[in-house]
Write a protein that holds these residues in place. Structure first.
Motif, short mmCIF file in Angstrom:
data_model
loop_
_atom_site.label_atom_id
_atom_site.label_comp_id
_atom_site.label_asym_id
_atom_site.label_seq_id
_atom_site.Cartn_x
_atom_site.Cartn_y
_atom_site.Cartn_z
N THR A 1 -93.92 73.49 35.02
CA THR A 1 -92.93 74.35 35.68
C THR A 1 -92.18 73.52 36.70
O THR A 1 -92.79 72.81 37.50
CB THR A 1 -93.62 75.53 36.40
OG1 THR A 1 -94.41 76.25 35.47
CG2 THR A 1 -92.60 76.46 37.00
N THR B 1 -88.10 73.08 38.95
CA THR B 1 -86.84 73.68 39.39
C THR B 1 -85.66 72.99 38.72
O THR B 1 -85.68 71.78 38.49
CB THR B 1 -86.71 73.57 40.92
OG1 THR B 1 -87.85 74.19 41.52
CG2 THR B 1 -85.44 74.25 41.41
N GLU B 2 -84.68 73.78 38.38
CA GLU B 2 -83.46 73.28 37.77
C GLU B 2 -82.92 72.08 38.56
O GLU B 2 -82.90 72.10 39.80
CB GLU B 2 -82.42 74.40 37.76
CG GLU B 2 -81.16 74.11 37.00
CD GLU B 2 -80.20 75.29 37.01
OE1 GLU B 2 -80.37 76.18 37.87
OE2 GLU B 2 -79.31 75.34 36.15
N LEU C 1 -81.80 75.31 32.90
CA LEU C 1 -82.51 76.54 32.56
C LEU C 1 -82.73 76.65 31.05
O LEU C 1 -83.79 77.12 30.60
CB LEU C 1 -81.73 77.76 33.06
CG LEU C 1 -81.57 77.89 34.57
CD1 LEU C 1 -80.69 79.10 34.90
CD2 LEU C 1 -82.91 78.01 35.27
N SER D 1 -85.94 75.44 28.96
CA SER D 1 -87.21 76.18 28.89
C SER D 1 -87.56 76.45 27.44
O SER D 1 -86.80 77.10 26.70
CB SER D 1 -87.09 77.51 29.65
OG SER D 1 -86.89 77.29 31.02
N LEU E 1 -91.09 75.35 31.66
CA LEU E 1 -90.43 76.49 32.27
C LEU E 1 -89.57 75.98 33.42
O LEU E 1 -90.09 75.38 34.37
CB LEU E 1 -91.47 77.48 32.78
CG LEU E 1 -90.95 78.77 33.38
CD1 LEU E 1 -90.13 79.55 32.37
CD2 LEU E 1 -92.10 79.63 33.89
N VAL E 2 -88.27 76.18 33.32
CA VAL E 2 -87.34 75.72 34.34
C VAL E 2 -86.86 76.92 35.15
O VAL E 2 -86.29 77.86 34.60
CB VAL E 2 -86.15 74.98 33.71
CG1 VAL E 2 -85.21 74.48 34.80
CG2 VAL E 2 -86.63 73.82 32.86
N ASP E 3 -87.10 76.87 36.46
CA ASP E 3 -86.70 77.96 37.35
C ASP E 3 -85.38 77.64 38.04
O ASP E 3 -85.08 76.48 38.28
CB ASP E 3 -87.77 78.18 38.43
CG ASP E 3 -89.07 78.67 37.86
OD1 ASP E 3 -90.14 78.29 38.39
OD2 ASP E 3 -89.01 79.44 36.88
N PRO E 4 -84.62 78.69 38.36
CA PRO E 4 -83.35 78.43 39.08
C PRO E 4 -83.58 78.01 40.52
O PRO E 4 -84.66 78.21 41.07
CB PRO E 4 -82.64 79.80 39.02
CG PRO E 4 -83.70 80.80 38.74
CD PRO E 4 -84.79 80.09 37.98
#
Lengths: 115, 113
Positions: free
Chosen positions: B12, B14-15, B83, B86, B110-113
């Protein structure tokens, strides 16, 4: 281009039942494969076939049979469905069985649930 | 027999941050082909990139990987995650006669904003 069609998309069976999954490809590929996909376990090879009427066992062949009566089609049979079994079965095909570099193309999968 | 190891089940981040997904392999064949396949949600796996040349960088769609036979590795990298990256990523190996493709257990990115 081409397409691999798997039927059915969803399959619900009863414990002990024999279930058949079908796969058709119009790429004119020589080699076809059946993989089982389970979360956390990756893609595991069940059977593959390098030409019509050829069958080769993969790492997970126990409990399964396969059939390749035509170049374009490859069927997989679950010989006795296990209770609470849930998995996705992916059919794939590839050109030129002797070439390591060829790309594998996948169908959209059959999702099996056993009650 | 052949084997492929992907140590991370879930990554996981962050973008905008860099991506690195690990892949190591074992095979008796001296000239294996290594592949990365990507599977987005509700889709089938599709090829992302492949290589058989030692120490040569292979690139596709912003991702890159270099096959290092000395360390039996083929890690997947990207300089800046998006994003849309993912997905589930599989490393795979083909050697010998070429008809059998061995997959790793997969890494979910999983890429989070």
């Amino acid at each position: 281009g081409g397409i691999i069609t798997q039927t059915p998309k969803f399959l619900i069976g009863q414990e002990g039942q024999k279930l058949t999954l079908k796969c058709q490809q119009n790429f004119n590929h020589d080699t076809m494969y059946w993989y089982r996909q389970d979360s956390g376990k990756g893609l595991r090879l069940i059977y593959y076939s390098i030409t019509e009427n050829d069958l080769q066992k993969g790492d997970l062949s126990e409990g399964y049979d396969a059939s390749r009566e035509k170049k374009s089609s490859f069927s997989l049979t679950v010989t006795s469905a296990q209770k609470n079994e849930m998995a996705v079965f992916l059919c794939a095909s590839r050109r030129d069985w002797g070439t390591s570099a060829e790309t594998l193309y996948f169908g959209s999968g059959t999702r099996l649930t056993v009650l | 027999g052949d084997s492929v190891t992907q140590t991370e089940g879930l990554v996981t981040l962050t973008e905008g941050l860099p991506v690195m997904l690990n892949c190591t392999y074992q095979t008796i064949y001296s000239n294996p082909f290594l592949f990365w396949y990507v599977q987005h949600l509700n889709e089938s796996p599709r090829l992302l990139l492949k290589s058989f040349t030692d120490n040569k960088r292979t690139e596709h769609q912003g991702f890159h990987a270099t096959l290092h036979k000395s360390s039996s590795s083929f890690h997947l990298q990207k300089s800046s995650a998006q994003l849309s990256d993912s997905a589930l990523y599989y490393c795979a190996l083909s050697g010998g006669m070429g008809y059998k493709l061995t997959f790793g257990t997969g890494t979910s990115l999983l890429v989070d904003p």
